[in-house]
Each structure stands twice: as C-alpha cells, then as structure tokens.
Design a protein around this motif. Structure first.
Motif, mmCIF file in Angstrom:
data_model
loop_
_atom_site.group_PDB
_atom_site.id
_atom_site.type_symbol
_atom_site.label_atom_id
_atom_site.label_comp_id
_atom_site.label_asym_id
_atom_site.label_seq_id
_atom_site.Cartn_x
_atom_site.Cartn_y
_atom_site.Cartn_z
ATOM 1 N N LYS A 1 0.821 -1.269 0.147
ATOM 2 C CA LYS A 1 0.008 0.144 -0.081
ATOM 3 C C LYS A 1 0.719 1.310 -0.033
ATOM 4 C CE LYS A 1 -4.027 -2.071 2.210
ATOM 5 N NZ LYS A 1 -4.898 -2.134 3.469
ATOM 6 N N SER A 2 1.885 1.040 0.746
ATOM 7 C CA SER A 2 3.037 2.374 0.682
ATOM 8 C C SER A 2 3.535 2.554 -0.769
ATOM 9 C CB SER A 2 4.269 2.240 1.540
ATOM 10 O OG SER A 2 3.644 2.109 2.843
ATOM 11 N N ALA A 3 3.818 1.591 -1.427
ATOM 12 C CA ALA A 3 4.336 1.997 -2.902
ATOM 13 C C ALA A 3 3.097 2.457 -3.861
ATOM 14 C CB ALA A 3 4.707 0.510 -3.446
ATOM 15 N N ILE A 4 2.090 2.095 -3.387
ATOM 16 C CA ILE A 4 1.141 2.614 -4.109
ATOM 17 C C ILE A 4 0.680 4.148 -4.043
ATOM 18 C CG2 ILE A 4 -1.491 2.369 -4.850
ATOM 19 C CD1 ILE A 4 -1.277 -0.633 -4.541
ATOM 20 N N SER A 5 0.608 4.180 -2.699
ATOM 21 C CA SER A 5 0.332 5.864 -2.251
ATOM 22 C C SER A 5 1.751 6.652 -2.885
ATOM 23 C CB SER A 5 0.390 5.652 -0.719
ATOM 24 O OG SER A 5 0.508 7.097 -0.194
ATOM 25 N N ILE A 6 2.597 6.127 -2.797
ATOM 26 C CA ILE A 6 4.048 6.969 -3.299
ATOM 27 C C ILE A 6 3.803 7.191 -4.738
ATOM 28 C CG2 ILE A 6 6.532 6.672 -3.805
ATOM 29 C CD1 ILE A 6 6.630 5.287 -0.928
#
Length: 166
Positions: A92-97
């Motif tokens: 989820k962090s990579a998608i947000s970034i």
C-alpha cells in the motif's frame, strides 16, 4: 484481426531477500485476457533498497514498462486494449507513493521511477490496485512458499504438474 483485450500485471519485490548482498528480487507476471503470457524474476541491479516500498516501486516501474510494451505490440497488430491496463501490487505504501508526488524527502532517491509511474497513472492508461500478499501471483517466482499456497498460486497461473498426470 480486431477485438478488445484486457491486460493485467502483478508486480512485487522481496525486500532485501538476498542473504549474500541484501539486494531485492523483483518479479512480475503479465496476463492477456486471463492467460499468462510473460513473467520475469530478477535480482535488482541497483543499490540495496532502503525500504520495502522502494523495492516495490522499482518492481512497479518494471511492470509498467512491460504493460506499455505489450500495448504497443498489440496496437502494431491492430488490436485495441479494453479500458485501462491494471497493475496489481501488494504494498500500500508503494501505491500511495506512486499516486502522490508530494512525498517526504525519504523518496528523493527514487524520484525518476516515481515520476514515470505517476505520469503513466495520470494518463489513464494504467490503474493500480492493491492485492493482499497471500494472493500475489508473482510470489511464485521469487519466494519459497508453503505447499498449499504454492499449489493455489500455480493453479491461478494456469500451470499444471505434468508428473501428476497418469
């Protein structure tokens, strides 16, 4: 030949998975109309990733390049893709970034990958979706998995055990 097709790619990375040099291994599986047509698993050649999100961003970038190449090949064959292509990621962090260019200084070292992904997503050609780690198909390419999960994922990939056929 005409027709509409859907293209999906599942991307991921095992953060610092190599015991010898702590580099991450990226992987992706590309599907055309639900059929596995391309896959890759490769140790990342760049310096050691500083976070799991960084490793995943680099895997997403590789998956997007694969999607764009596949779209171009299909267009050369006069075949149109149906709707936006889908990229699945279990971080989820990579998608947000990838969606938010206004991030902290901690992501400056992956700025080019981040901008490339963001511009591609903004164009509407590709959409991202979260997929839980247990359902991430490309894990077969880069991780040791419990037998049950391995069997489930290889079945979803359309693979069969030729030795079990009698």
């Amino acid at each position: 030949m005409g027709g509409s097709l859907t293209i999906k790619v599942y991307t991921g990375a095992d953060y610092a998975g190599s015991v010898s040099d702590r580099r991450s291994t990226l992987g992706y599986c590309t599907f055309l109309c639900g059929n596995l047509i391309a896959w890759k698993s490769k140790k990342q050649s760049v310096v050691v990733a500083r976070s799991s999100a960084e490793a995943e961003i680099r895997a997403m970038e590789q998956g997007i390049c694969e999607l764009l190449w596949m779209k171009q090949v299909l267009e050369d064959l006069k075949i149109q893709c149906e709707g936006p292509m889908k990229l699945f990621c279990d971080n989820k962090s990579a998608i947000s970034i990838a969606h938010n260019l206004v991030q902290h200084d901690g992501t400056k070292h992956i700025e080019i990958d981040r901008r490339f992904i963001n511009e591609t997503l903004d164009s509407g050609l590709i959409t991202t979706a979260y997929i839980p780690s247990g359902h991430q198909l490309e894990d077969v390419l880069k991780k040791s998995l419990p037998t049950e999960q391995l069997n489930q994922l290889t079945c979803k990939l359309g693979m069969i055990d030729i030795h079990s056929l009698a």
